[in-house]
Each structure stands twice: as C-alpha cells, then as structure tokens.
Design an enzyme around this catalytic site. Structure first.
Site, PDB file in Angstrom:
ATOM      1  N   ASP A 169       0.846  -1.190   0.000  1.00 45.56           N
ATOM      2  CA  ASP A 169       0.000   0.000   0.000  1.00 45.56           C
ATOM      3  C   ASP A 169       0.883   1.242   0.000  1.00 45.56           C
ATOM      4  OD1 ASP A 169      -1.980   1.871   0.283  1.00 45.56           O
ATOM      5  OD2 ASP A 169      -2.947   0.904   2.001  1.00 45.56           O
TER       6      ASP A 169
ATOM      7  N   ASP B  26      -3.803   2.378  -5.313  1.00 44.70           N
ATOM      8  CA  ASP B  26      -2.520   2.377  -4.592  1.00 44.70           C
ATOM      9  C   ASP B  26      -2.317   1.139  -3.726  1.00 44.70           C
ATOM     10  OD1 ASP B  26      -4.400   2.932  -2.652  1.00 44.70           O
ATOM     11  OD2 ASP B  26      -3.165   4.419  -1.627  1.00 44.70           O
ATOM     12  N   GLU B  27      -3.016   0.071  -4.052  1.00 46.98           N
ATOM     13  CA  GLU B  27      -2.993  -1.116  -3.195  1.00 46.98           C
ATOM     14  C   GLU B  27      -2.905  -2.398  -4.022  1.00 46.98           C
ATOM     15  OE1 GLU B  27      -5.855  -2.387   0.390  1.00 46.98           O
ATOM     16  OE2 GLU B  27      -6.503  -0.658  -0.780  1.00 46.98           O
TER      17      GLU B  27
HETATM   18 MG   LIG Z   1      -2.536   3.940   0.460  1.00 47.08          MG
END
Ligand SMILES: [Mg+2]
Length: 411
Positions: free
Chosen positions: A9, A103-104
């Site tokens: 993340d 974003d993961e």
């Molecule tokens: Mg994040």
C-alpha cells in the site's frame, strides 16, 4: 504448507505524488481533496493526521481541525500515471498479483519461500518501487489477504511487517476490533456496548452469538477474529495492454529456441490485437533468468497490429538485451499503449501485401482454430532469417491453405 500473501500500500499516495512535484510540501500537513468547502478529504499526510484529519472527512471539518494545513485540489491524471508505473514494476517481477485499488496490491507468493525467501523478495520489490518512483510504500506479509493488510497497517508509514508463521492469533488478539478491515464505526460502537474492545474479546463469543447480533456481518467478524480469510488473489489485467509469457520446465540458454518461443508469443498476441481491432505502440520483452532475477525492456513503435513488425521488434529486444549464455526460466511479450484501430488504415502503404496476408491468416485461424496454424508458422520459420519472414509467411499460408482445403474435404 500455508499460503504466503503480500499486501502493498502506497503511503498517503496522493500526498506523496504532490510532494514529487512540490518539495516544499514535505514534512507539512497536506490535505488533498479540493479547495472548496463542499468536498471531502481524499488523502492527507501523516502530519495532518496528527490533527485528527482522516480520509472521507468533510473539508470544512478538516479546515477546522487543521487551520494551517495546506489544502490542494489534486491532480488525478498524475495519480493514475504513477499508479501505472508502480503497477508495471510489480508486474515485471511478480508471479501473480491483484490491483485492489489505485494504490494497493496483493501478490501471491505461495511456494516462493523455498526458493529464496518471500521476505527478501518483498523487501527488494519495495526498495525498487521507492528507488524508481520516489514514493513511500509499505507492505505486510502473512498467510492470507486480511492478515497481510493488517500487517501493512502495522508497518505504516514507510515500513514492512511480516507476521511470523504460527503467530497469527497472537498478532490479532491484542488489536482493537476497529483494526479489522471492513469493521465500520457503527459495528465498533455496537461491540463496545457488549464490552468487546479487542479481537481477543471478540473471539470469546460463538459464531451463533455474533450472527444473532449482527447477521452476516457477525459471521464475517467471527472468521476474521480467528484469522480466517479464504479470499483469493485475483489476477490483474490491464485493459491497455496484452501480454503472454511462458515458463520453461527446464531452464534454457538456447537462443534459437528462445526466439522461436518469442515469435510464437508475439504472433499470438498480434492475432489477438487484430481480433479486437487494436493497435499497439509499445513492445516489451520480459526475461526471468534461472536465479529469478527478472528484467523487462520496452521500446516505442508507431501504432500497429502487423505481426511482422511486432515480431521483429520483439526479436530485436531479445538480440539487444539477452545476456548470452545465461539460462532463462521465463520469457514474456507485452504490447502496451493499446488504442482502438484497424490494420486496414495502413492499406495504402507498402505493407498492403502484409495486410492481405494477415487477413488471410486471421480468417484461417478463426475458421480452423488458431493453435495449429500458429504452431506450424513459428516452428517452420528459420529464426535466423526472420527479416525475411514475409516470404516465409507467404509460404506457410499457402501450405496451411492447402492443408485446410484437404481437411475441409474430409469433413
Ligand atoms: Mg494507500
């Protein structure tokens, strides 16, 4: 042997991207989410979090809590771009991964341990992302997706955390129930009325009791409190790219053979491109050597779906970047920056013969099943003479047409 799942993340991702463009934002309370009072916070820096600001909070409230914060409206297209760069780095190195959000990521590393250690591999991946993008990122490693995600939250910001195998329940027990992913504020409040604070408290209750109180959510929480999550890592497919790769049963440094395999992969992808009326403007080669080190090289080309050009570029990359003599475990070809378009638009250049040829090949493949034709085509072309592949293809087509006719008669 259990599973090994890595969760990655990017830390306060939007803020981190803003900081790449404006260094003066580093170390300051930054809040992304619009400068108007009607919006909500979409990302905030750790400095802003110290004032109680968090994602999804109304901007008005964030301004009240953090009056000296720097509020920026955000640049979505750059976030997408950097997300894509991180995705490419992960894709180039990973056996199989899922992009869970902008974003993961989850990566299934099951079985990798015995080769060189999932921990070491994950550390190197993280360093590569930091080095190549300048963006801070954290990861967690454990036996399933939920635990891996919780481990990441433990590692943040800019850290890494592995839950030691066998210590999963210890890890969970001391945590507050609010740390369980998907356990919302309302549920936390309700559990508090039952005297439940920690995950240890939670698992003192039977699944029936929890289901009685909260229905499905109750059964879900019971599983989570015992560290149970059977969710799979769902393979990622980039709609703007097409790729194909092959892992060998035995590692090889036979260049001729490697080129034949690459030709066959590139040809198959070019066929798929044309089938979807798309053109590629970037060709990438992926090589994984026997020590698992993975390298990708790419080159931009004028948009095309012409097999000959795409095969030539692929082989060119191989000639250029393959370290002769090194044993190869996997080769892959990827066409990216795909755009809608048909090869017929090139009808008036000197490649019109190619186009007619490909139309014939494609029709034949559609009619008789592509596998046979591709195999025949690629195994019969002398790789050393691939520059003259048009003539070879013509021959192949003739031969295949003959075969197809014969086969047709028999049917
Ligand atoms: Mg994040």
């Amino acid at each position: 042997m259990g599973r090994a799942i890595l969760h990655l993340d990017l830390d306060s991702f939007f803020v981190s991207v803003e900081r790449l463009f404006d260094k003066s934002l580093i170390g300051k309370p930054v809040i992304v989410g619009g400068t108007s009072n009607r919006g909500v916070v979409s990302s905030c820096s750790y400095e802003a979090r110290q004032f109680g600001v968090h994602s999804a909070m109304p901007i008005v409230k964030a301004k009240r809590l953090c009056p000296n914060g720097i509020f920026v409206s955000g640049r979505m297209s750059d976030y997408g771009k950097y997300s894509g760069i991180v995705t490419d780095i992960i894709e180039a190195r990973s056996p199989m991964f899922e992009k869970a959000s902008i974003d993961e990521f989850y990566i299934d590393l099951t079985g990798m341990d015995k080769f060189f250690g999932a921990y070491k591999w994950s550390s190197e991946l993280r360093q590569a992302i930091i080095k190549e993008t300048g963006l801070p990122i954290s990861w967690g490693l454990s036996v399933n997706k939920m635990l891996a995600k919780m481990a990441t939250n433990e590692a943040k910001p800019n850290g890494q955390y592995m839950i030691e195998p066998g210590k999963e329940q210890d890890f969970l027990d001391s945590k507050h129930v609010s740390k369980i992913p998907m356990c919302g504020e309302k549920t936390v409040e309700f559990l508090a009325t039952k005297g439940i604070q920690t995950i240890y408290d939670l698992r003192q209750f039977s699944v029936e009791a929890l289901h009685g109180w909260l229905g499905k959510q109750g059964s879900f929480l019971w599983k989570r409190s015992h560290g149970i999550d059977t969710g799979e890592v769902h393979p990622y497919h980039d709609p703007k790219s097409m790729s194909s790769e092959r892992t060998f049963g035995t590692d090889t440094n036979d260049l001729e053979w490697l080129k034949k395999v690459l030709m066959s992969l590139a040809e198959k992808l070019a066929f798929d491109l044309r089938g979807e009326s798309k053109l590629a403007s970037c060709v990438a080669l992926k090589l994984r050597y026997s020590d698992f080190s993975t390298h990708t090289k790419q080159m931009a080309i004028p948009a095309t779906s012409n097999s000959k050009i795409l095969i030539e570029k692929t082989l060119h990359l191989m000639d250029e970047f393959y370290e002769r003599g090194r044993k190869v475990r996997l080769v892959g070809v990827k066409f990216t920056n795909l755009a809608e378009g048909n090869y017929q638009i090139n009808m008036f250049d000197d490649r019109d013969k190619d186009i007619l040829l490909y139309k014939a090949i494609d029709e034949m493949k559609n009619k008789h099943g592509e596998g046979k034709v591709i195999l025949a085509q690629n195994l019969n072309i002398n790789v050393r003479e691939h520059h003259d592949s048009r003539a070879a293809l013509h021959k192949e087509v003739k031969r295949e047409e003959g075969k197809a006719k014969k086969a047709g008669k028999k049917e």
